[in-house]
Design an enzyme around this catalytic site. Sequence first.
Site, mmCIF file in Angstrom:
data_model
loop_
_atom_site.group_PDB
_atom_site.id
_atom_site.type_symbol
_atom_site.label_atom_id
_atom_site.label_comp_id
_atom_site.label_asym_id
_atom_site.label_seq_id
_atom_site.Cartn_x
_atom_site.Cartn_y
_atom_site.Cartn_z
ATOM 1 N N ASP A 53 19.787 1.524 -9.497
ATOM 2 C CA ASP A 53 21.100 2.102 -9.781
ATOM 3 C C ASP A 53 21.466 1.890 -11.250
ATOM 4 O O ASP A 53 22.028 2.771 -11.903
ATOM 5 C CB ASP A 53 22.158 1.477 -8.862
ATOM 6 C CG ASP A 53 21.816 1.678 -7.400
ATOM 7 O OD1 ASP A 53 21.393 2.790 -7.043
ATOM 8 O OD2 ASP A 53 21.935 0.716 -6.610
ATOM 9 N N ALA A 104 0.820 -1.217 0.000
ATOM 10 C CA ALA A 104 0.000 0.000 0.000
ATOM 11 C C ALA A 104 0.854 1.268 0.000
ATOM 12 O O ALA A 104 0.329 2.380 0.011
ATOM 13 C CB ALA A 104 -0.938 -0.003 1.213
ATOM 14 N N HIS A 108 24.227 -0.540 -2.203
ATOM 15 C CA HIS A 108 23.184 0.419 -2.582
ATOM 16 C C HIS A 108 23.105 1.569 -1.571
ATOM 17 O O HIS A 108 22.123 1.726 -0.860
ATOM 18 C CB HIS A 108 21.830 -0.285 -2.709
ATOM 19 C CG HIS A 108 20.726 0.659 -3.074
ATOM 20 N ND1 HIS A 108 20.651 1.283 -4.309
ATOM 21 C CD2 HIS A 108 19.684 1.149 -2.360
ATOM 22 C CE1 HIS A 108 19.610 2.092 -4.332
ATOM 23 N NE2 HIS A 108 18.998 2.029 -3.153
HETATM 24 N N1 LIG Z 1 16.303 -0.551 -3.099
HETATM 25 C C1 LIG Z 1 16.062 0.613 -3.634
HETATM 26 O O1 LIG Z 1 16.640 0.946 -4.682
HETATM 27 C C2 LIG Z 1 15.081 1.557 -3.039
HETATM 28 C C3 LIG Z 1 14.579 1.325 -1.786
HETATM 29 N N2 LIG Z 1 13.645 2.163 -1.244
HETATM 30 C C4 LIG Z 1 13.166 1.840 0.107
HETATM 31 O O2 LIG Z 1 11.874 1.217 0.018
HETATM 32 C C5 LIG Z 1 11.186 1.375 1.269
HETATM 33 C C6 LIG Z 1 9.746 1.794 1.029
HETATM 34 O O3 LIG Z 1 9.683 3.062 0.445
HETATM 35 P P1 LIG Z 1 8.261 3.765 0.122
HETATM 36 O O4 LIG Z 1 7.364 2.807 -0.540
HETATM 37 O O5 LIG Z 1 8.559 5.043 -0.518
HETATM 38 O O6 LIG Z 1 7.737 4.025 1.609
HETATM 39 P P2 LIG Z 1 6.200 4.211 2.090
HETATM 40 O O7 LIG Z 1 6.256 4.711 3.475
HETATM 41 O O8 LIG Z 1 5.448 5.011 1.080
HETATM 42 O O9 LIG Z 1 5.621 2.742 2.044
HETATM 43 C C7 LIG Z 1 6.093 1.741 2.903
HETATM 44 C C8 LIG Z 1 4.953 0.806 3.207
HETATM 45 O O10 LIG Z 1 5.446 -0.204 4.068
HETATM 46 C C9 LIG Z 1 4.388 -0.536 4.933
HETATM 47 N N3 LIG Z 1 4.847 -1.251 6.114
HETATM 48 C C10 LIG Z 1 5.437 -0.792 7.239
HETATM 49 N N4 LIG Z 1 5.652 -1.797 8.103
HETATM 50 C C11 LIG Z 1 5.222 -2.926 7.497
HETATM 51 C C12 LIG Z 1 5.163 -4.282 7.870
HETATM 52 N N5 LIG Z 1 5.609 -4.704 9.057
HETATM 53 N N6 LIG Z 1 4.627 -5.156 6.994
HETATM 54 C C13 LIG Z 1 4.176 -4.756 5.785
HETATM 55 N N7 LIG Z 1 4.188 -3.482 5.385
HETATM 56 C C14 LIG Z 1 4.710 -2.582 6.234
HETATM 57 C C15 LIG Z 1 3.750 0.806 5.283
HETATM 58 O O11 LIG Z 1 2.444 0.635 5.820
HETATM 59 C C16 LIG Z 1 3.770 1.478 3.918
HETATM 60 O O12 LIG Z 1 2.574 1.244 3.212
HETATM 61 C C17 LIG Z 1 12.022 2.388 2.044
HETATM 62 O O13 LIG Z 1 12.804 1.719 3.000
HETATM 63 C C18 LIG Z 1 12.906 3.022 0.986
HETATM 64 O O14 LIG Z 1 14.083 3.550 1.512
HETATM 65 C C19 LIG Z 1 13.178 3.236 -1.929
HETATM 66 C C20 LIG Z 1 13.635 3.507 -3.199
HETATM 67 C C21 LIG Z 1 14.659 2.729 -3.832
HETATM 68 O O1 LIG Z 2 17.508 7.227 -1.771
HETATM 69 C C1 LIG Z 2 16.677 6.594 -1.091
HETATM 70 O O2 LIG Z 2 16.501 6.748 0.106
HETATM 71 C C2 LIG Z 2 15.864 5.575 -1.800
HETATM 72 C C3 LIG Z 2 16.753 4.751 -2.635
HETATM 73 O O3 LIG Z 2 17.363 3.807 -2.175
HETATM 74 C C4 LIG Z 2 17.017 5.200 -4.000
HETATM 75 O O4 LIG Z 2 16.262 6.027 -4.543
HETATM 76 O O5 LIG Z 2 17.997 4.721 -4.573
#
Ligand SMILES: NC(=O)C1=CN([C@@H]2O[C@H](COP(=O)(O)OP(=O)(O)OC[C@H]3O[C@@H](n4cnc5c(N)ncnc54)[C@H](O)[C@@H]3O)[C@@H](O)[C@H]2O)C=CC1
Ligand SMILES: O=C([O-])CC(=O)C(=O)O
Length: 347
Positions: free
Chosen positions: A182, A42, A209
């Site tokens: 990336d 969500a 990352h």
């Molecule tokens: N690997 C990558 O390249 C990237 C990683 N991210 C990471 O992805 C994560 C999510 O980012 P967003 O979606 O923007 O955040 P967001 O806050 O919009 O969504 C996160 C969701 O996780 C849910 N959540 C929290 N605890 C939970 C649990 N125990 N079980 C299931 N769902 C749970 C929340 O209710 C929320 O809906 C962050 O940690 C962010 O840093 C973001 C962008 C790139």
């Molecule tokens: O920068 C952040 O926090 C989210 C992320 O990992 C990305 O966009 O690569």
Amino acid sequence: MRRFVIRSLESAIRRGGASASSSRRFSSDSAPERKVAILGAAGGIGQPLSLLMKLNPLVSSLALYDIAGTPGVAADVSHINTRAEVVGYAGDEQLGKALDDSDVVIIPAGVPRKPGMTRDDLFNINAGIVKSLCTAISKYCPNAVVTMISNPVNSTVPIASEVFKKAGTYDERKLFGVTTLDVVRAKTFYAGKAKVPVAGVNVPVVGGHAGITILPLFSQATPASNDLSDDDIEALTKRTQDGGTEVVEAKAGKGSATLSMAYAGAIFADACLKGLNGVPDIVECSFVQSSITELPFFASKVRLGKNGLEEVLGLGPLSDYEKEGLEKLKPELKASIEKGIKFAQEN
Ligand SMILES: NC(=O)C1=CN([C@@H]2O[C@H](COP(=O)(O)OP(=O)(O)OC[C@H]3O[C@@H](n4cnc5c(N)ncnc54)[C@H](O)[C@@H]3O)[C@@H](O)[C@H]2O)C=CC1
Ligand SMILES: O=C([O-])CC(=O)C(=O)O
């Protein structure tokens, strides 16, 4: 997008997605049945990722799990006239059902950065979330391929490995840190600078990352460009390393990359599904258990297959600038890996 979906469908059918060796039941469009669960469905990433996975013809069942809000997301996405059956699950008591029998679990659950924060600043909250979700995975779908998006990936992947080890379900071929964004960024920025069509560009990105642990290998970029100076390469490297921060600052407190991340997460999940289905030569970059450096986890090109990770590919020839970047990133990456392992062992 349309091209991505059509390509998936075409290659799944043409190149062995319908491989007779799979024990899975086959549907009328000849792709085997595959269940994908999204944990955090969500959220900012979770919603567009749910949409993209609903558009993927390799998915027959799509489980959307979050602590709240998933019935609405699932009702919405389920009206799209594509193959996947969509079910929303909300709250702890429904997590088991969401995970049950999953082939691929994608984890974008957890808090995102705000301006001024590093990814490591998310550790205190996200480490616990990842640990509890991985505990449930080891119970309900221990054989699933797990793709970890939650940050800090450099620590959350080691946390997941320790949780699975404790549960006796760890299979290093099934755990991936998603670093596809990336690669997506490196391709986009390189194409812009080298003035080549982006669709044909490839750039491996290795390391981890976060910040300087993200090491794009522009010396191996294809098509090669002779027009880029050392300064251009340095600027491209820095922009790729700071790509996440660029978005965090532009969003000014409203989170981090969600749309480009959903795209990247969908590309990586699609590659995993193709591998599971027996499609040959599926290669993506990912943060995995690795022995290509002295660090226990490292991102590099990996070959995906019927059991998940089939082969960790080597780094290839590096420029002097990249060799220097590789040595510089190791202490930070090592510390992040050890922090994750320590957390999982002590909690
Ligand atoms: N690997 C990558 O390249 C990237 C990683 N991210 C990471 O992805 C994560 C999510 O980012 P967003 O979606 O923007 O955040 P967001 O806050 O919009 O969504 C996160 C969701 O996780 C849910 N959540 C929290 N605890 C939970 C649990 N125990 N079980 C299931 N769902 C749970 C929340 O209710 C929320 O809906 C962050 O940690 C962010 O840093 C973001 C962008 C790139
Ligand atoms: O920068 C952040 O926090 C989210 C992320 O990992 C990305 O966009 O690569």
